[in-house]
Design a protein around this motif. Structure first.
Motif, PDB file in Angstrom:
ATOM      1  N   ASP A   1      19.826  82.847  17.271  1.00 40.61           N
ATOM      2  CA  ASP A   1      21.204  83.234  17.579  1.00 40.61           C
ATOM      3  C   ASP A   1      22.166  82.214  16.977  1.00 40.61           C
ATOM      4  O   ASP A   1      21.982  81.006  17.124  1.00 40.61           O
ATOM      5  CB  ASP A   1      21.389  83.303  19.097  1.00 40.61           C
ATOM      6  CG  ASP A   1      22.720  83.883  19.508  1.00 40.61           C
ATOM      7  OD1 ASP A   1      23.406  84.444  18.639  1.00 40.61           O
ATOM      8  OD2 ASP A   1      23.054  83.760  20.698  1.00 40.61           O
ATOM      9  N   LYS A   2      23.215  82.680  16.299  1.00 36.09           N
ATOM     10  CA  LYS A   2      24.154  81.794  15.605  1.00 36.09           C
ATOM     11  C   LYS A   2      24.918  80.887  16.577  1.00 36.09           C
ATOM     12  O   LYS A   2      25.156  79.729  16.282  1.00 36.09           O
ATOM     13  CB  LYS A   2      25.138  82.627  14.791  1.00 36.09           C
ATOM     14  CG  LYS A   2      24.485  83.458  13.739  1.00 36.09           C
ATOM     15  CD  LYS A   2      24.863  82.972  12.395  1.00 36.09           C
ATOM     16  CE  LYS A   2      24.255  83.938  11.387  1.00 36.09           C
ATOM     17  NZ  LYS A   2      23.693  83.287  10.283  1.00 36.09           N
ATOM     18  N   ASN A   3      25.302  81.415  17.742  1.00 39.05           N
ATOM     19  CA  ASN A   3      26.039  80.597  18.707  1.00 39.05           C
ATOM     20  C   ASN A   3      25.165  79.485  19.271  1.00 39.05           C
ATOM     21  O   ASN A   3      25.633  78.377  19.512  1.00 39.05           O
ATOM     22  CB  ASN A   3      26.563  81.457  19.857  1.00 39.05           C
ATOM     23  CG  ASN A   3      27.627  82.427  19.414  1.00 39.05           C
ATOM     24  OD1 ASN A   3      28.329  82.170  18.446  1.00 39.05           O
ATOM     25  ND2 ASN A   3      27.735  83.548  20.104  1.00 39.05           N
TER      26      ASN A   3
ATOM     27  N   PHE B   1      22.838  73.865  19.881  1.00 39.17           N
ATOM     28  CA  PHE B   1      21.642  73.036  19.695  1.00 39.17           C
ATOM     29  C   PHE B   1      21.950  71.857  18.778  1.00 39.17           C
ATOM     30  O   PHE B   1      21.550  70.723  19.051  1.00 39.17           O
ATOM     31  CB  PHE B   1      20.508  73.889  19.129  1.00 39.17           C
ATOM     32  CG  PHE B   1      19.227  73.151  18.940  1.00 39.17           C
ATOM     33  CD1 PHE B   1      18.456  72.791  20.020  1.00 39.17           C
ATOM     34  CD2 PHE B   1      18.794  72.811  17.668  1.00 39.17           C
ATOM     35  CE1 PHE B   1      17.267  72.102  19.850  1.00 39.17           C
ATOM     36  CE2 PHE B   1      17.612  72.134  17.485  1.00 39.17           C
ATOM     37  CZ  PHE B   1      16.855  71.780  18.583  1.00 39.17           C
ATOM     38  N   THR B   2      22.679  72.099  17.690  1.00 41.47           N
ATOM     39  CA  THR B   2      23.054  71.032  16.762  1.00 41.47           C
ATOM     40  C   THR B   2      23.949  70.008  17.455  1.00 41.47           C
ATOM     41  O   THR B   2      23.778  68.795  17.263  1.00 41.47           O
ATOM     42  CB  THR B   2      23.777  71.628  15.541  1.00 41.47           C
ATOM     43  OG1 THR B   2      22.955  72.633  14.961  1.00 41.47           O
ATOM     44  CG2 THR B   2      24.089  70.573  14.513  1.00 41.47           C
ATOM     45  N   PHE B   3      24.885  70.469  18.261  1.00 41.69           N
ATOM     46  CA  PHE B   3      25.773  69.584  19.001  1.00 41.69           C
ATOM     47  C   PHE B   3      24.983  68.704  19.974  1.00 41.69           C
ATOM     48  O   PHE B   3      25.206  67.489  20.053  1.00 41.69           O
ATOM     49  CB  PHE B   3      26.823  70.411  19.741  1.00 41.69           C
ATOM     50  CG  PHE B   3      27.807  69.607  20.517  1.00 41.69           C
ATOM     51  CD1 PHE B   3      28.762  68.851  19.865  1.00 41.69           C
ATOM     52  CD2 PHE B   3      27.778  69.609  21.899  1.00 41.69           C
ATOM     53  CE1 PHE B   3      29.678  68.094  20.578  1.00 41.69           C
ATOM     54  CE2 PHE B   3      28.683  68.870  22.620  1.00 41.69           C
ATOM     55  CZ  PHE B   3      29.635  68.100  21.959  1.00 41.69           C
ATOM     56  N   ILE B   4      24.050  69.281  20.693  1.00 41.68           N
ATOM     57  CA  ILE B   4      23.237  68.523  21.653  1.00 41.68           C
ATOM     58  C   ILE B   4      22.376  67.493  20.942  1.00 41.68           C
ATOM     59  O   ILE B   4      22.265  66.343  21.385  1.00 41.68           O
ATOM     60  CB  ILE B   4      22.387  69.486  22.511  1.00 41.68           C
ATOM     61  CG1 ILE B   4      23.291  70.280  23.454  1.00 41.68           C
ATOM     62  CG2 ILE B   4      21.326  68.723  23.293  1.00 41.68           C
ATOM     63  CD1 ILE B   4      22.587  71.389  24.198  1.00 41.68           C
ATOM     64  N   ILE B   5      21.767  67.879  19.827  1.00 39.07           N
ATOM     65  CA  ILE B   5      20.941  66.939  19.060  1.00 39.07           C
ATOM     66  C   ILE B   5      21.800  65.786  18.533  1.00 39.07           C
ATOM     67  O   ILE B   5      21.385  64.621  18.574  1.00 39.07           O
ATOM     68  CB  ILE B   5      20.216  67.667  17.904  1.00 39.07           C
ATOM     69  CG1 ILE B   5      19.185  68.640  18.449  1.00 39.07           C
ATOM     70  CG2 ILE B   5      19.563  66.677  16.948  1.00 39.07           C
ATOM     71  CD1 ILE B   5      18.047  67.997  19.218  1.00 39.07           C
TER      72      ILE B   5
END
Length: 65
Positions: free
Chosen positions: A36-38, A43-47
């Motif tokens: 899912d794009k959202n 996920f990128t922000f959390i990483i």
């Protein structure tokens, strides 16, 4: 005694199989999330936050200024 050596010979294959299975079952939900794009951006922000926190902790632990 020969069974011992046969089992010892098979152990590396078993260990590799267990490690591969562990990583597949651990990362499978993450790969499903990335469809899912959202959720990719979340996920990128959390990483990125986790990497930043680890960076700050290591800088403080090593007393680097």
């Amino acid at each position: 005694m020969s069974n011992f050596w046969i089992n010892l010979y098979k152990f590396p294959r078993f260990l590799i199989g267990v490690m591969v299975g562990f990583f597949l079952t651990t990362f499978q939900p993450i790969f499903k999330l990335l469809n899912d794009k959202n959720k990719i951006s979340l996920f990128t922000f959390i990483i990125a936050i986790l990497i930043g926190i680890c960076y700050k902790i290591i800088i403080k632990m090593l007393n680097i200024e």
